[in-house]
Write a protein that holds these residues in place. Structure first.
Motif, PDB file in Angstrom:
ATOM      1  N   VAL B 135       0.551  -1.425  -0.039  1.00 39.02           N
ATOM      2  CA  VAL B 135       0.040  -0.003  -0.103  1.00 39.02           C
ATOM      3  C   VAL B 135       0.685   1.179  -0.019  1.00 39.02           C
ATOM      4  N   GLY B 136       2.266   0.948   0.192  1.00 36.39           N
ATOM      5  CA  GLY B 136       3.050   2.283   0.053  1.00 36.39           C
ATOM      6  C   GLY B 136       4.494   1.792   0.045  1.00 36.39           C
ATOM      7  N   LEU B 137       5.074   2.531  -0.866  1.00 34.57           N
ATOM      8  CA  LEU B 137       6.599   1.955  -0.877  1.00 34.57           C
ATOM      9  C   LEU B 137       7.667   2.910  -1.580  1.00 34.57           C
ATOM     10  N   ALA B 138       8.720   3.144  -0.694  1.00 38.57           N
ATOM     11  CA  ALA B 138       9.638   4.122  -1.447  1.00 38.57           C
ATOM     12  C   ALA B 138      10.885   3.526  -1.308  1.00 38.57           C
ATOM     13  N   VAL B 139      11.627   3.774  -2.375  1.00 39.76           N
ATOM     14  CA  VAL B 139      13.382   3.819  -2.456  1.00 39.76           C
ATOM     15  C   VAL B 139      13.795   4.724  -1.336  1.00 39.76           C
ATOM     16  N   VAL B 150      11.568   0.672   1.461  1.00 39.35           N
ATOM     17  CA  VAL B 150      10.713   0.525   2.619  1.00 39.35           C
ATOM     18  C   VAL B 150       9.445   0.293   1.999  1.00 39.35           C
ATOM     19  N   ALA B 151       8.580  -0.672   2.563  1.00 39.55           N
ATOM     20  CA  ALA B 151       7.010  -1.019   2.173  1.00 39.55           C
ATOM     21  C   ALA B 151       6.262  -1.228   3.258  1.00 39.55           C
ATOM     22  N   SER B 152       5.068  -0.776   2.947  1.00 42.02           N
ATOM     23  CA  SER B 152       3.941  -1.107   3.949  1.00 42.02           C
ATOM     24  C   SER B 152       2.958  -1.980   3.223  1.00 42.02           C
ATOM     25  N   ARG B 171      -1.409  -5.301   8.870  1.00 36.04           N
ATOM     26  CA  ARG B 171      -0.322  -4.094   8.087  1.00 36.04           C
ATOM     27  C   ARG B 171       1.057  -4.414   8.425  1.00 36.04           C
ATOM     28  N   ASN B 172       1.949  -4.556   7.832  1.00 35.63           N
ATOM     29  CA  ASN B 172       3.170  -4.865   8.018  1.00 35.63           C
ATOM     30  C   ASN B 172       4.286  -3.885   7.463  1.00 35.63           C
ATOM     31  N   ARG B 173       5.309  -3.830   8.087  1.00 32.75           N
ATOM     32  CA  ARG B 173       6.241  -2.735   7.660  1.00 32.75           C
ATOM     33  C   ARG B 173       7.370  -3.503   7.257  1.00 32.75           C
ATOM     34  N   PHE B 174       7.808  -3.375   6.084  1.00 28.91           N
ATOM     35  CA  PHE B 174       8.912  -4.016   5.650  1.00 28.91           C
ATOM     36  C   PHE B 174      10.127  -3.285   5.112  1.00 28.91           C
TER      37      PHE B 174
END
Lengths: 168, 197
Positions: B135-139, B150-152, B171-174
């Motif tokens: 649902v969210g990702l950033a380099v 990082v990814a939600s 919901r996990n944070r990776f």
């Protein structure tokens, strides 16, 4: 007769050059427009880092709260929040101000990770992983919660401000 | 008679000639002006063509565009890989593990190779269907062949036995490291970002 041939040649050359020029510019503009570089995240390393630092600092400040010094949080909110984010914080802050003294509530926020999703001009979105702990009177240990936020930011007078906070 | 006629005729013709004379044979100044305008037109056209060519070349060989393209490729590959790693159907454990294997490299890939028959049977017995959605990702870091994101992730787990049961949504944070292998970005590590206070 010779003059006429020369004129035709010259006219053809001029027209060809104009067509080439227009084609070149059109292609260049369309390439630039469709370019993934219109999102400067990581492409412009300096601005990306500056944005992450600014957002991390700002979020830590506005999401930390001490019942003994609520003014600190409020001042930070005035400084770094704008638009809907400012309004939401005001609502939350009023709530805290009523309840916090009785509970002796202390909130502290810490950024775990942050990355820029989009950065174009004066607008940006940042993905932030944040931990928030809350400690109340009588608690032996703080309650810790993990948050994942999509943060919208705008650059106002050279400084990044948070305009929206959306939990993911 | 004939001389008069001829005189009259020549009179008409010279009058016509006089009228067209300036057009047929322009004086020196206008001719130079024509030459100047043609030269100017040629120069302007050449400048337009030249600048157009340079602009095109620069747009096509933009280093920023190359970096941005690489970043976007990482975003697409990481999203797909992280979703794959959070997706498993108890009815198709083998397919699932194969997909995990295909999207990973290095240590993570080696670890997945060690998943034996017993583990597979265990996964099948749990009778769960999990589906991961980024649902969210950033380099956060980008090199030429390495990247960190990082990814939600929203993971929906359905019960395979009780179809009517509400699925559980987590919901996990990776954080994940990727490496470019043979032109494709693959996961080298995938870790949950634990609460740390």
């Amino acid at each position: 007769m010779r003059g006429r041939i020369l004129r035709v040649i010259a006219a053809t050359v001029v027209v060809t050059l104009v067509v080439l020029g227009v084609a070149g510019w059109t292609r260049a503009i369309s390439l630039r427009h469709d370019s993934p570089a219109s999102n400067a995240a990581l492409v412009d390393a300096g601005r990306t880092e500056e944005l992450v630092t600014a957002i991390s600092q700002s979020l830590t400040q506005v999401l930390s709260y001490d019942y003994q010094d609520p003014g600190l949080t409020n001042a930070a909110a005035d400084r770094v929040l704008t638009g809907p984010a400012r309004d939401e914080h005001t609502t939350l802050f009023e709530e805290l101000r009523k309840k916090a003294p009785g509970q002796k509530l202390v909130l502290s926020a810490e950024i775990q990770a942050a990355g820029v999703v989009t950065l174009s001009g004066d607008r940006a979105t940042v993905l932030v992983f944040l931990d928030q702990s809350s400690l109340r009177a009588g608690d032996k240990e703080a309650t810790v919660s993990a948050a994942q936020l999509s943060v919208s930011a705008v650059r106002v007078d050279g400084a990044w401000k948070i305009s929206g906070l959306r939990p993911l | 008679m004939s001389g008069r006629r001829s005189k009259a005729g020549s009179g008409v013709s010279s009058a016509t000639m006089l009228r067209y004379l300036p057009a047929l044979s322009p004086p020196a100044r206008p001719r130079r002006r024509v030459l100047v305008s043609w030269t100017a037109a040629l120069l302007v056209a050449a400048a337009l063509a030249g600048s157009g060519g340079v602009a095109w070349w620069r747009a096509a060989h933009d280093e920023r565009a190359e970096t941005a393209g690489r970043r976007d490729a990482v975003v697409i590959a990481a999203t797909r890989a992280i979703e794959t790693m959070n997706t498993l159907d108890y009815r198709k454990v083998e397919d699932g593990l194969e997909a995990w294997s295909a999207t990973t490299t290095g240590t993570l890939h080696d670890q997945l190779q060690q998943v034996g028959k017993e583990d597979q049977a265990l996964l099948a017995q749990q009778k769960k269907v999990s589906t991961g959605k980024v649902v969210g990702l950033a380099v956060v870091d980008l090199g030429t062949t390495t990247a960190t994101v990082v990814a939600s992730v929203q993971v929906t787990v359905r019960d395979g036995v009780d179809a009517a049961a509400e699925p559980t949504v987590k919901r996990n944070r990776f954080t994940a490291d990727l490496v470019r292998v043979g032109g494709t970005w693959k996961l080298e590590s995938l870790q949950q970002v634990a609460v740390h206070l």
